[in-house]
Design an enzyme around this catalytic site. Structure first.
Site, short mmCIF file in Angstrom:
data_model
loop_
_atom_site.label_atom_id
_atom_site.label_comp_id
_atom_site.label_asym_id
_atom_site.label_seq_id
_atom_site.Cartn_x
_atom_site.Cartn_y
_atom_site.Cartn_z
CE LYS A 1 -0.15 -1.44 4.99
NZ LYS A 1 0.21 -2.22 4.80
CD GLU B 1 -9.18 -6.97 -3.74
OE1 GLU B 1 -9.71 -6.49 -5.60
OE2 GLU B 1 -9.63 -6.17 -2.87
CB VAL C 1 -6.77 -1.08 -0.09
CG1 VAL C 1 -8.61 -1.35 0.63
CG2 VAL C 1 -5.91 -0.48 -0.61
N GLY D 1 -6.79 -6.55 3.29
CA GLY D 1 -6.35 -7.46 3.25
C GLY D 1 -7.12 -8.51 1.77
CB ILE E 1 -12.20 -6.98 2.43
CG1 ILE E 1 -12.14 -7.00 3.77
CG2 ILE E 1 -13.90 -6.17 2.20
CD1 ILE E 1 -13.01 -5.80 4.72
N GLY F 1 0.52 -10.35 19.51
CA GLY F 1 0.87 -10.45 18.05
C GLY F 1 -0.58 -9.53 17.34
CD GLU G 1 3.80 -4.60 12.49
OE1 GLU G 1 4.74 -4.73 12.38
OE2 GLU G 1 2.89 -5.25 11.29
CG ASP H 1 -2.14 0.26 7.55
OD1 ASP H 1 -1.07 -0.72 7.27
OD2 ASP H 1 -3.16 -0.02 8.16
CE LYS I 1 -4.33 -0.59 5.03
NZ LYS I 1 -4.82 -1.63 7.20
#
Ligand code: HSE
Length: 428
Positions: free
Chosen positions: A106, A130, A133, A135, A137, A188, A191, A202, A206
């Site tokens: 991205k 694809e 943005v 994951g 979807i 987890g 990050e 992030d 996107k």
């Protein structure tokens, strides 16, 4: 039709191994749908010794990226290393070598999309993204094809799972931001360096990509306003609930005359809004088109297999294009610049929380400043008193952000105001 379409992956991290697993585990189904075998021939990574949760055929791992980029048997190069460099160099090299490219990167598309789309057009190759943005979807394919006939007026989405997880926990458990972040890192879900997620970068990348598609302009990522969730407190989550709302980190892109608004920030939305019930790490994107009306996409916005599913879908689409001799069929995104409205001009409602002296005349002073800047107060709630201090929660009617900011700056300097703690935009 080719009997085999060759695929090479660069980057054997979480999305890399996820994509390899999808390609290998579902090879028969993929071949049947494409009409020819789609074979993973090489995976390049600097680290090929750390075990991954997938068993790949012997001899396909390499530390030499040229075994992917210059391999005559590879038709499609899949870039999954992330970041700008050296990903950009590898993609441009692959295209120059006549290879089609798939990526989930991205940041690279948001910052250098125009250059890459131009390189794809020049070399007559496909470029699909694809997985970049949300994951798993399928939002990009939907915007580029099924919804393409619409004049999209608005996109609003929860496009970052880490922050949605944190906000959901803060709202449900009454915890503070720092506490939940530490817990999310341990589990987890965040990050070790969570800056890109919690500061909204992030989500900004996107949203810039989605906005470029629907507004058919190349959005300069530096024009996208991004504000993260670090300043939100438990009190804001509670106040939102009392107002019948929840707080979500939203990416909002709207047409406004001949300009567009593109912004990422924490937002109060009514509990009845379709995005209000999207919780935990899930993502959702709400699209309003002039013909289709409202459509919402929901699912997993990250993770090896969900993102591997999106990446593999792109690989299959390109393989079909190769087989039909129709590569380069989908128009690229190099339509020219997109005029983005400044935040000063954005008109919205606001929530604010402040600590003030609990004494006569305080609200009148605050109200006076708002009045001077044409900011109209919709509601005021006085919360718990501590010593001679009270917490005041206000909601404002719609007003231009420049006016609201000027008023807040002046209010923060009033001797009767101890602190303007938070202010958050409100969407209806
Ligand atoms: N870190 C992102 C998220 C996933 O939390 O949604 C990758 O874009």
């Amino acid at each position: 039709m080719k009997s085999r379409v060759g695929v090479g992956i660069i980057g054997f991290g979480n999305i890399g191994w996820g994509t390899a697993k999808v390609l290998l585990d579902n090879a028969a189904e993929i071949a049947q749908k494409v009409g020819s075998k789609v074979e993973l021939l090489k995976i390049a990574d600097l680290d090929i010794t750390t075990p991954r949760p997938v068993t790949v055929p012997p001899n396909i791992l390499t530390t030499d990226v040229t075994e992917v980029l210059n391999n005559p048997e590879i038709d499609i190069v899949v870039e999954l290393i992330g970041g700008v460099n050296p990903a950009k160099k590898f993609i441009l090299q692959a295209m120059a070598n006549g290879k089609h490219v798939v990526t989930a990167n991205k940041e690279l598309i948001a910052k250098h999309g125009t250059e890459i789309f131009e390189a794809a057009a020049k070399n007559g190759v496909d470029f699909y993204f694809e997985g970049s943005v949300c994951g798993g979807i399928p939002i990009i394919a939907a915007l580029k094809t099924s919804l393409a006939a619409n004049n999209v007026q608005e996109i609003m989405g929860i496009v970052n799972g880490t922050t949605n997880y944190i906000l959901t926990k803060m709202a449900n458990e009454g915890s503070d931001f720092g506490e939940v972040l530490a817990e999310a890192q341990k589990a987890g879900y965040a990050e070790a360096d969570p800056t890109s997620d919690i500061e909204g970068y992030d989500a900004k990348y996107k949203l810039a990509i989605l906005a470029s598609i629907v507004f058919t302009g190349s959005v300069n990522v530096d024009d996208v306003y991004a504000e993260g969730i670090t300043k939100l407190a438990r009190a804001d989550m509670e106040n939102a609930r009392e107002l019948g709302c929840v707080i979500k980190l939203l990416g909002i892109a709207k047409r406004n005359g001949d300009k567009v608004q593109i912004r990422v920030h924490p937002t109060l939305i009514p509990m009845t809004h379709p995005l209000a019930t999207v919780n935990d790490v899930f993502n959702a994107v709400f699209v309003r088109g002039d013909c289709v009306g409202d459509v919402m996409f929901y699912g997993r916005g990250a993770g090896s297999l969900p993102t591997g599913s999106a990446v593999t879908g792109d690989i299959m689409d390109i393989a079909r294009n190769i087989n039909c001799g129709s590569v380069g069929r989908v128009p690229q995104l190099n339509f020219g610049p997109c005029a983005v409205q400044s935040m000063d001009e954005v008109v919205t409602k606001y929530y604010m929380r402040m600590r003030v002296n609990d004494q006569p005349g305080v609200l009148a002073k605050i109200g006076g400043v708002f009045g001077e800047h044409q900011v109209s107060v919709a509601s005021v709630i006085q919360k718990d008193q501590v010593a001679d201090q009270a917490e005041i929660v206000m909601v404002m009617h719609k007003v231009a952000e420049a006016n609201f900011r000027r008023a807040i700056e002046q209010i923060a300097k009033l001797p009767v105001v101890s602190e303007v703690c938070t202010w958050i935009r409100v969407e209806e």
